[in-house]
Every structure is written in structure tokens, then in C-alpha cells.
Design a protein around this motif. Structure first.
Motif, short mmCIF file in Angstrom:
data_model
loop_
_atom_site.label_atom_id
_atom_site.label_comp_id
_atom_site.label_asym_id
_atom_site.label_seq_id
_atom_site.Cartn_x
_atom_site.Cartn_y
_atom_site.Cartn_z
N GLU A 712 0.79 -1.23 0.03
CA GLU A 712 -0.01 0.01 0.02
C GLU A 712 0.87 1.30 0.06
O GLU A 712 0.45 2.37 -0.59
CB GLU A 712 -0.68 -0.09 1.37
N TRP A 713 2.18 1.25 0.56
CA TRP A 713 2.52 2.42 0.71
C TRP A 713 4.19 2.55 0.18
O TRP A 713 4.49 3.67 -0.16
CB TRP A 713 2.91 2.98 2.32
N LEU A 714 4.77 1.13 -0.29
CA LEU A 714 5.97 1.54 -0.85
C LEU A 714 5.99 0.96 -2.29
O LEU A 714 7.06 1.01 -3.04
CB LEU A 714 6.89 0.27 -0.04
N GLU A 715 4.94 1.06 -3.00
CA GLU A 715 4.73 0.67 -4.54
C GLU A 715 4.64 2.06 -5.03
O GLU A 715 3.72 3.03 -4.19
CB GLU A 715 3.72 -0.22 -4.82
N PRO A 716 4.97 2.54 -6.07
CA PRO A 716 5.79 1.52 -7.05
C PRO A 716 7.00 1.63 -6.91
O PRO A 716 7.85 0.86 -7.80
CB PRO A 716 5.18 2.23 -8.36
N GLU A 717 7.74 2.43 -5.97
CA GLU A 717 9.28 2.44 -5.66
C GLU A 717 9.79 1.12 -5.67
O GLU A 717 10.82 0.74 -6.13
CB GLU A 717 9.35 3.38 -4.60
N LEU A 718 9.11 0.16 -4.92
CA LEU A 718 9.70 -1.17 -4.57
C LEU A 718 9.66 -1.83 -5.81
O LEU A 718 10.88 -2.61 -6.18
CB LEU A 718 8.92 -1.91 -3.43
N GLY A 719 8.81 -1.83 -6.82
CA GLY A 719 8.64 -2.63 -8.09
C GLY A 719 9.88 -2.14 -8.89
O GLY A 719 10.09 -2.78 -9.85
N ARG A 720 10.27 -0.85 -8.69
CA ARG A 720 11.23 -0.36 -9.86
C ARG A 720 12.78 -0.96 -9.23
O ARG A 720 13.53 -0.72 -9.94
CB ARG A 720 11.14 0.97 -9.96
N ALA A 721 12.86 -1.08 -7.95
CA ALA A 721 14.10 -1.47 -7.21
C ALA A 721 14.49 -2.63 -7.93
O ALA A 721 13.86 -3.43 -8.13
CB ALA A 721 14.12 -1.14 -5.81
N ARG A 722 16.10 -2.69 -7.55
CA ARG A 722 16.65 -3.82 -8.04
C ARG A 722 17.81 -4.40 -7.01
O ARG A 722 18.12 -5.29 -7.08
CB ARG A 722 17.40 -3.93 -9.64
N ARG A 723 18.25 -3.27 -6.15
CA ARG A 723 19.41 -3.49 -5.30
C ARG A 723 19.23 -2.59 -4.41
O ARG A 723 18.40 -1.73 -4.24
CB ARG A 723 20.74 -3.42 -6.17
N ARG A 724 20.36 -2.55 -3.27
CA ARG A 724 20.35 -1.95 -2.15
C ARG A 724 20.09 -0.50 -2.39
O ARG A 724 19.46 0.47 -1.66
CB ARG A 724 21.50 -2.28 -1.21
N ALA A 725 21.13 -0.09 -3.27
CA ALA A 725 21.40 1.51 -3.70
C ALA A 725 19.67 2.01 -4.36
O ALA A 725 19.48 3.13 -3.88
CB ALA A 725 22.41 1.51 -4.90
N ASP A 726 18.99 1.02 -5.01
CA ASP A 726 17.56 1.63 -5.32
C ASP A 726 16.85 1.96 -4.17
O ASP A 726 16.13 2.92 -3.90
CB ASP A 726 17.05 0.72 -6.16
N LEU A 727 16.96 0.95 -3.09
CA LEU A 727 16.31 1.26 -1.71
C LEU A 727 16.53 2.49 -1.15
O LEU A 727 15.73 3.41 -0.50
CB LEU A 727 16.39 0.26 -0.72
N GLU A 728 17.74 2.69 -1.04
CA GLU A 728 18.53 4.06 -0.32
C GLU A 728 17.93 5.21 -0.92
O GLU A 728 18.05 6.35 -0.60
CB GLU A 728 19.95 4.03 -0.44
N ARG A 729 17.67 5.21 -2.12
CA ARG A 729 16.99 6.39 -3.16
C ARG A 729 15.41 6.73 -2.77
O ARG A 729 14.90 7.76 -3.31
CB ARG A 729 17.30 6.29 -4.57
#
Length: 860
Positions: A712-729
Motif C-alpha cells: 500500500e505504501w512502498l509501491e511503485p518504488e519497490l517494484g522499480r528497485a533492483r538492489r540496495r542502492a535503489d532502496l536508499e534512493r
């Protein structure tokens, strides 16, 4: 000529009329007779009509051990004045001494079990005596259940007797169909109990390990008994290793002979023990001497208080014997050995206070042992789950499920639990099904002779001096002249004959070990050069047989230890011939005290080709995407169980797998992996306060709740992430705002109910600290609150006001400004106005003008 002088003095004679009546009227009986009364020798002779005037019958006596079966048959033959094999014979694994006129045959329970599978009617047998049923061996319980089926469905005239000195008589009577319990009164020779606990603390047994302190103490008690008592000494110890150690400590006993009795002892030694001797003797024995055997001349028993029972570690896939405290029933049996011929004494190597805490009876094997062989026997009998068998204790469901899994894996039963033709053949080999599988399948690659040799080694663990390398042990057995090598050769001949196809029958095709893999599809065969073919060496042959018997124990070297395909890690001893191998098959292992890994006691070197062949059903390959070492790791993996065969980096991993790996990382390391600005942290604290204060619809923002609502709250960012660095952004605050109750309209009141800042009397807008959801905090300089007549509040909750000095340090804490101006302010003013004279300190702060400035600024 019958030795009536010896027969007439046996006390069980008084119970014979009652026993005969019970068999005639009820078809069965439970015979309870103390040691030395003749229940094992006189009763079968009378039931067979060889002594007395009873009807002529054929009687089978089932004993739990080979040594007891041989001894009982020889004793009965001696009582009749005949040679063994004439009227009384015996059959044990690999040995049969039964003539055409024999009316009493003594067999081991394992032999009787095999006979019942081949001939369910047990044609020609009139009475079966289950001796020493109190020991609750799995084979004995299974035989009793099968015999009750035979009696109920095929042979109602078959008579059954359950006999023991100490047993659950009422339980056995119910099992046999509410039959009578017949008791024989023995000649009671008093046995004095001497409590002889160790002086030094002794560590409890663990696995196969026995504290050497206890063994040294047992040896000293034997010496004490020799000095205090007359007659021979019988000492009970849990196993062969402990017997050897105590024997080594009993040197220098002068004219006293030390004998060692156990299932592996040479026949000559067993005969010498049972026939007596001219010199005084110390007989060191395992539980084989508890029952059925009379050791003449014994007046003293030394009891270590320990026994061995089977145990299964399902988590590690290891089956082994474990050292346990002997039961009270075993203690009575052992003590009775001292009083069979005259008054005696028993020295118990534990404190009297401990005796009452011991279990009453030994643990039934069906509750603690590996049930693979039992499950196969039950399946071949026609009852795969054993639910219809008359058993004193039902088999545990988990152990039966594990057993069935093994049987399916080796092709012994189908998916419905029914035995295959292959399984029926395995059940008649007189081996554990694992070893039966190895014998049948390895013969196609290494030859039936070598397969029989290796399986014989595995069916009775070789002596420790043979080493832990199975190939070296094979060579030692071939050239050995010791008792073990003799028994091994006998077993090899038996296995070679048992595994040979019947004349005219087609030769079995080898079982396909390459079953479906966890990834679907067939397991790739090993490269041809790695597979066994032609004339394999002994080392390769031994490895293949061991791997086929224990496929889940095939292990690959990793660092300083081996990882089995089952996931268990194992180590080999210093100086082991297995240490430098890349792959081994572990045949025997245990887990030492305090060790995290198993210890290999017997194994064989194999290569990767053999490992793939034997453990093919555990092969798998697929994509592995997981969170490891702080980031997403994507690999294409080829596995043999828990062992990695090959690993390659995986590019363009499936997005769903990547998403799960990222979620795993968030669970392991927390939401700190996201980018949390100061505003984002404050937003989470404000939401946490409203959830605590008002509940729904304000969202729960704890870690667990955020994980539960991540979609509910972390999409769509999570769906676009592939690695730790993506989470940190990812901006955590922007994502978290999605959880505000927009649908209900309450989100519009967010700043009203939990304002980020509050305007104070001076006109400043001060940030509220919501770190503690129960007590929001407002930290503000004291002069800025002059004139405030009540404490500020958020969502109806008064905030805790931290009144600061001009230097920004806490001067007072209150949630009731009115009371503070009245009672607390004077003390603060007196303490601080001299320190900060440039700032205003009015006498009545409740009516004073609030300010952010000093006196000088105010005057201007």
C-alpha cells in the motif's frame, strides 16, 4: 537320556498346569517367571511334549538376541541328553542347526519376522513363545502383532505365549486377547543391594559417550566386590567400548580371569562364559546377559546403571545407539543374576536416592528407533500405516512419515504406500531397507560379490581398529583372522545367496536413482568418465555401495569439514584417510558432546559422478535470488540437496524474485535501508502518536505493520528497485504519506490533530517532539511562555513542556503551566536570574509579556 535331576528342580514346573489350561482355553497366556526358574528351557520342552506326557507339538521360541538363541537351544538339548539340532535346534541370521526331527526351534525375532513374511500361516508350528518380551524390541513387537493377525484370520489353533521375568503383564494380556497371566514362583535366593555411587561428580551420558570417570569407578567397584564377596562377578556395561576400557583397568587380578561378553564376542568366549570355569572369573557383559542366559558361578553383580537404546536425529538424518540410564526393570533383571544359584549381592554404581527416579521399563523401540524397516514390514504385511496392527504402543506419526519417505525414495513402496516387487524382495533380505537397496542396485555396477562384502560391513559396524575408511575396513576384513572377520565372511555368503535371483527369473534392472528434481525435469547423468563401469576399483565400489545406502549423507568438502546433501555438516578425525577427499559417503556418524557438527565414524571416498548417481533424487537447479551480505544476490544454482555443484551470476532476474529479496532485506535490516529525511522521521512519529491516541483510521507505522502493508505504501518504488542502492534512493516520507486516511477525509485534519509545530505566546512556532507517543514534548525557552495560562495540547493530550534556560538547557519540566507559575517558577527564577541578568525574570510570569529577546533589546 533326559536329565530329570536338573529338570525337576526348576521352579517353573509348578506353573505348567496353569499355563497348559490357559493355552487350551484361551489360545494364549502371559508367563511371568523370575530368572532361573526354567521358563526359557523347561517350558518349551513341556509344550512340545518332549518332557512329560503332553501332546506332540512343534514349538518356536523367539529370542531377542543370537547369543541367547544359541544358548537356550544348547541348554535344552543338554537337558534332553542330545546334541543340538536333534529334538531342539536353533536358527539365527546366517546359521541354522535344525534336524528333521526337531520339535523345538529357537530363533531370533528377526528370523521369525522373515519367516512370517514368507509363510503367513506358519505351517507346522503349534506354539510360539515370545521370550523376554519386556525388552520391547521393535522386531519382537512386530512379530507379536503379525502372530495375532495370523491367529485371528488363519490359524485360530495357534498358541501364543509372552514370557518374561519383568514386564507389563496386564498390557500383554490385553494385547493377546484378555488371556490369563500365569505366574511362576522362583526359588528366592536373597540378593543384598550395595549402593556404591562415585565419589567424584560424573557427567551424564551423551550419545555414545560415557564419562571415563564412571568407568574407572566401575572398575574399582569390581575390585571391591572381589575382595568383599565370594564367587564370580558379572559386571554390566552399556557397550563393547566400555567393556574394553574397564577390562584394561582390571589388570593384575592374579588368578582371576576377565572375560568379555557381547554380541560380537567369539563363540568360543561365549561358550566359555556359559559353561563355567575352574578359576574365579569377572564377566564384563552388555545387556545380552540380562536375560535368557545363566552365567554359572555368579554370586555378585556390579551394575553400571547404563544401557544402550536406538535413537534417531530426524533433523540431521542420523540414526545411532544412545547411552541412557537403565530402567528399574533392567536393574531387577541384572540384580537377579546374582541370586540364580545362591544368595548374592548387587553393587549399584549410583545413589539410592536416584533409583526411584529411573523409568519403570525400557523405552519401547517403536517410540525412539528408525522405523524404516518396520514400515516396510508393515507394508508387505498389507498394512502400510500399521493402523490395524495390534501393538502395545502405536508408531509415532512423524517417524512413520519419515520412514515412508525413505521407502518411496528407494523404490520399496509406491505413492500409495503399497510395496513394490522390489520392496518385497528387500524385505526378505534380512537387512535394513537402505542396505537392501544398496545390495540390489550396486550389484549391477560392482558385482554381487563386492556388493555383498560392503553391505556386510555396513550391517555390523567393524571394530574401531579397522579405521573410519570403509575401503580400508574392507581390506582389513578380507585379510583378518579375528572374530569379526569370521562373522563378516558368514554374512557375505548369506547376502550373496539372498540377493541372487531365483533360477529362471529375469535379473532385476537397477533402480533409477535419478528421480524428478525439485526444479522439475530429469537429473543430468554424470559425465561418463565419472560413472562406474567395467571393472571398478574396490575404493570406487565401496563408495558406490555406501552412497546408495545413505544418499542423503553424500557429502562435499567445504573448508575444514564436509557438508552432507541433507544439510548436516560433519567432520572427520585427525589422521583420517577421508580428510583429503573432495566427496565422501558417510555410513556411520554421531554428534559428540558440545559439538555443532556430526563426527564421521565410518565413510567412503566417492567422486561427483557417484554422488550424482546415488543422490539423484535430491538434484535441483534453478534461479536463486535472495538478500545476502547486505544486498540482492542473484544466482543460477545447480544443487545436490544442500550442496552447491555450480553457481553462475544471474542477469535479468525475475522481478518477483527480486522484490521478495528486497523485502527480505527490509525484514532483516529494517526500514533504515530507505532514505529517511528529518521530515520523514517526524511524519512517522506524528502518525505513531495519532495511532496510539486515537486508533483507526490512523495507520499503525510499527515495522511489523509496515511490512504487512508494504504493497500500500512502498509501491511503485519497490517494484522499480533492483538492489540496495535503489532502496536508499526511495523517499520514505513521500511513500509513508500514502498511508494517511485519505479515503475517510480524516487526512485533512492531520495537521490539526498532530501539528508539526505549535505557536507559543511569544509568536514563535516551535516543533513538537512526538518520539514518545504517550508524551509529546515541546522544548521552548521559558521567557517565550510568559503569559500562558494553560499548557498546550495536541489531540486533546497536554504536551510536556520543557522550559529552557536562555542557554537552551532544561530549567523545568511540566505539563501544568498554571501550577508551575504558582509554585515552581520562584525557585527557577532565584537560581537563574543571577546567571542570566540580561534576560527578563518578572515576579509574575503569568501576566508578563512573552519575549524571545534580552532586556536590552526590549528597552530599544
Amino acid at each position: 537320556m533326559i536329565r530329570y535331576d536338573a529338570l525337576d528342580v526348576l521352579p517353573v514346573r509348578g506353573a505348567l498346569p496353569g499355563l497348559g489350561e490357559a493355552l487350551d482355553q484361551h489360545g494364549g497366556a502371559v508367563l511371568v517367571a523370575p530368572p532361573g526358574t526354567g521358563k526359557t528351557t523347561l517350558v518349551p520342552l513341556v509344550l512340545a511334549g518332549l518332557v512329560g506326557d503332553g501332546p506332540v507339538r512343534r514349538v518356536v521360541v523367539a529370542e531377542p538376541r543370537r547369543i541367547a538363541a544359541r544358548a537356550a537351544a544348547r541348554r535344552m538339548a543338554w537337558l534332553l541328553g542330545e546334541k543340538t539340532g536333534e529334538s531342539v535346534g536353533y536358527t539365527v541370521r546366517g546359521e541354522r542347526v535344525v534336524g528333521p526331527r526337531a520339535r523345538v526351534e529357537v530363533v531370533t525375532t528377526g528370523v521369525l519376522l522373515q519367516r512370517l513374511q514368507r509363510d503367513q500361516e506358519l505351517a507346522g508350528v503349534d506354539v510360539v513363545v515370545l521370550d523376554e518380551c519386556h525388552e520391547r524390541h521393535l522386531d519382537a513387537d512386530t512379530v507379536a502383532a503379525f502372530l495375532l493377525d495370523v491367529q485371528a484370520a488363519l490359524r485360530p489353533e495357534l498358541r501364543l505365549v509372552a514370557a518374561s521375568a519383568t514386564t507389563d503383564a496386564e498390557g500383554w494380556a490385553r494385547l493377546l486377547g484378555e488371556v490369563p497371566v500365569v505366574e511362576a514362583q522362583g526359588v528366592s535366593h536373597p540378593v543384598e543391594v550395595v549402593w556404591a555411587p562415585p565419589v567424584r561428580p560424573v557427567r551424564p551420558p551423551h550419545g555414545m559417550r560415557v564419562d571415563p570417570v564412571l568407568l574407572t569407578h566401575v572398575a574399582s567397584v569390581v575390585r571391591r566386590a572381589l575382595s568383599e564377596r565370594d564367587g564370580d562377578v558379572l559386571c554390566f556395561l552399556p557397550g563393547v567400548g566400555e567393556i574394553a576400557r574397564v577390562a584394561g583397568q582390571l589388570g593384575g587380578l592374579g588368578d582371576v580371569e576377565v572375560l568379555q561378553v557381547h554380541g560380537r564376542a567369539p563363540a568360543a568366549v561365549q561358550d566359555a562364559v556359559l559353561s563355567g570355569g575352574a578359576r574365579r572369573r569377572v564377566v564384563l557383559a552388555t545387556s545380552v546377559a540380562e536375560s535368557s542366559l545363566t552365567v554359572p558361578g555368579v554370586r555378585v553383580v556390579v551394575d553400571s546403571g547404563l544401557a544402550r537404546e536406538p535413537r534417531v536425529d530426524h533433523a540431521r538424518g542420523l540414526s545411532a545407539l544412545a547411552t541412557v540410564r537403565a530402567s528399574q526393570a533392567a536393574g531387577r533383571q541384572r540384580a537377579g543374576r546374582a541370586g540364580r544359584e545362591a544368595p548374592g549381592a548387587v553393587y549399584r554404581c549410583w545413589a539410592e536416592a536416584e533409583d526411584g527416579r529411573l523409568s519403570r521399563f525400557p523405552a519401547p523401540e517403536i517410540k525412539v528407533a528408525d522405523l524404516t524397516a518396520f514400515a516396510l514390514q508393515a507394508a508387505c504385511w498389507g498394512d502400510p500405516d500399521a493402523s490395524g496392527l495390534a501393538l502395545l504402543d502405536p508408531p509415532p506419526g512423524g517417524a512413520m512419515a519419515a520412514a515412508r519417505g525413505v521407502l518411496e525414495a528407494i523404490g520399496a513402496v509406491g505413492s500409495d504406500g503399497r510395496p513394490t516387487e522390489r520392496g518385497v524382495r528387500m524385505s526378505r533380505l534380512g537387512l535394513h531397507p537402505r542396505l537392501g537397496r544398496a545390495l540390489l542396485d550396486a550389484g549391477h555396477s560392482v558385482g554381487s560379490e563386492v556388493a555383498a562384502e560392503v553391505v556386510a560391513l555396513l550391517s555390523e559396524e567393524p571394530p574401531r581398529e579397522y579405521g573410519d575408511d570403509l575401503a580400508a575396513a574392507l581390506r582389513a576384513a578380507r585379510r583378518g583372522g579375528d572374530a569379526y572377520a569370521g562373522r563378516w565372511r558368514t554374512e557375505v555368503r548369506r547376502l550373496r545367496a539372498a540377493s541372487a535371483p531365483a533360477p529362471g527369473a529375469p535379473r532385476d534392472a537397477p533402480f533409477d536413482t535419478c528421480g524428478p528434481s525439485v526444479a522439475g525435469g530429469a537429473v543430468p547423468r554424470a559425465p561418463e568418465g565419472a560413472r562406474l563401469g567395467g571393472a571398478p576399483t574396490d575404493d570406487h565400489a565401496v563408495g558406490l555401495v555406501a552412497a546408495l545406502a545413505f544418499p542423503e549423507r553424500v557429502a562435499r568438502k567445504q573448508g575444514g569439514s564436509f557438508l552432507m546433501v541433507s544439510g548436516t555438516r560433519a567432520e572427520v578425525g585427525d589422521g583420517s584417510g577421508l580428510r583429503d577427499a573432495a566427496w565422501i559417503a558417510v555410513a556411520v556418524a554421531d554428534r559428540p558432546v558440545g559439538a555443532g557438527h556430526a563426527r564421521v565414524r565410518l565413510g567412503a571416498v566417492v567422486d561427483e559422478g557417484v554422488a550424482r548417481e546415488a543422490a539423484g533424487a535430491l538434484y535441483g537447479r534453478g534461479d536463486e535470488v535472495r538478500w545476502a551480505d547486505g544486498d540482492v544476490v542473484a544466482r543460477r544454482v545447480e544443487l545436490l540437496g544442500a550442496v552447491e555443484l555450480a553457481v553462475r551470476p544471474l542477469r535479468n532476474a525475475e522481478p518477483g524474485l527480486v522484490r521478495e529479496a528486497l523485502l527480505e532485506g527490509l525484514r532483516d535490516e529494517g526500514f533504515g535501508l530507505l532514505r529517511w529525511s528529518r521530515d520523514a522521521e517526524v511524519l512517522r512519529q506524528r502518525l505513531g502518536f495519532l495511532r496510539h491516541r486515537l486508533g483507526a483510521p490512523w495507520p499503525d507505522v510499527s515495522d511489523d505493520a509496515l511490512h504487512a502493508r508494504v504493497d500500500e505504501w512502498l509501491e511503485p518504488e519497490l517494484g522499480r528497485a533492483r538492489r540496495r542502492a535503489d532502496l536508499e534512493r526511495i523517499d520514505a516520507g513521500q511513500a509513508l504519506a500514502r498511508l494517511l486516511p485519505w479515503a475517510s477525509g480524516e487526512a485533512g485534519r492531520f495537521d490539526e490533530l498532530a501539528p508539526e509545530r505549535i505557536e507559543v505566546p511569544s509568536g514563535s512556532r516551535i516543533r513538537v517532539d512526538y518520539a514518545d507517543p504517550e508524551r509529546p514534548v515541546l522544548a521552548v525557552k521559558l521567557q517565550e511562555m510568559f503569559g500562558a495560562r494553560e499548557s498546550p495540547a495536541v489531540a486533546g493530550v497536554p504536551v510536556v513542556v520543557h522550559l529552557l534556560s536562555p542557554a537552551g538547557r532544561p530549567a523545568a519540566v511540566t505539563s501544568d503551566l498554571v501550577s508551575f507559575w504558582r509554585d515552581g517558577y520562584r525557585g527557577v527564577r532565584a537560581e537563574l536570574r543571577g546567571r542570566y541578568p540580561k534576560h527578563p525574570w518578572p515576579e509574575d510570569p503569568a501576566t508578563a509579556e512573552p519575549t524571545r529577546h534580552t532586556n536590552a533589546r526590549l528597552r530599544r
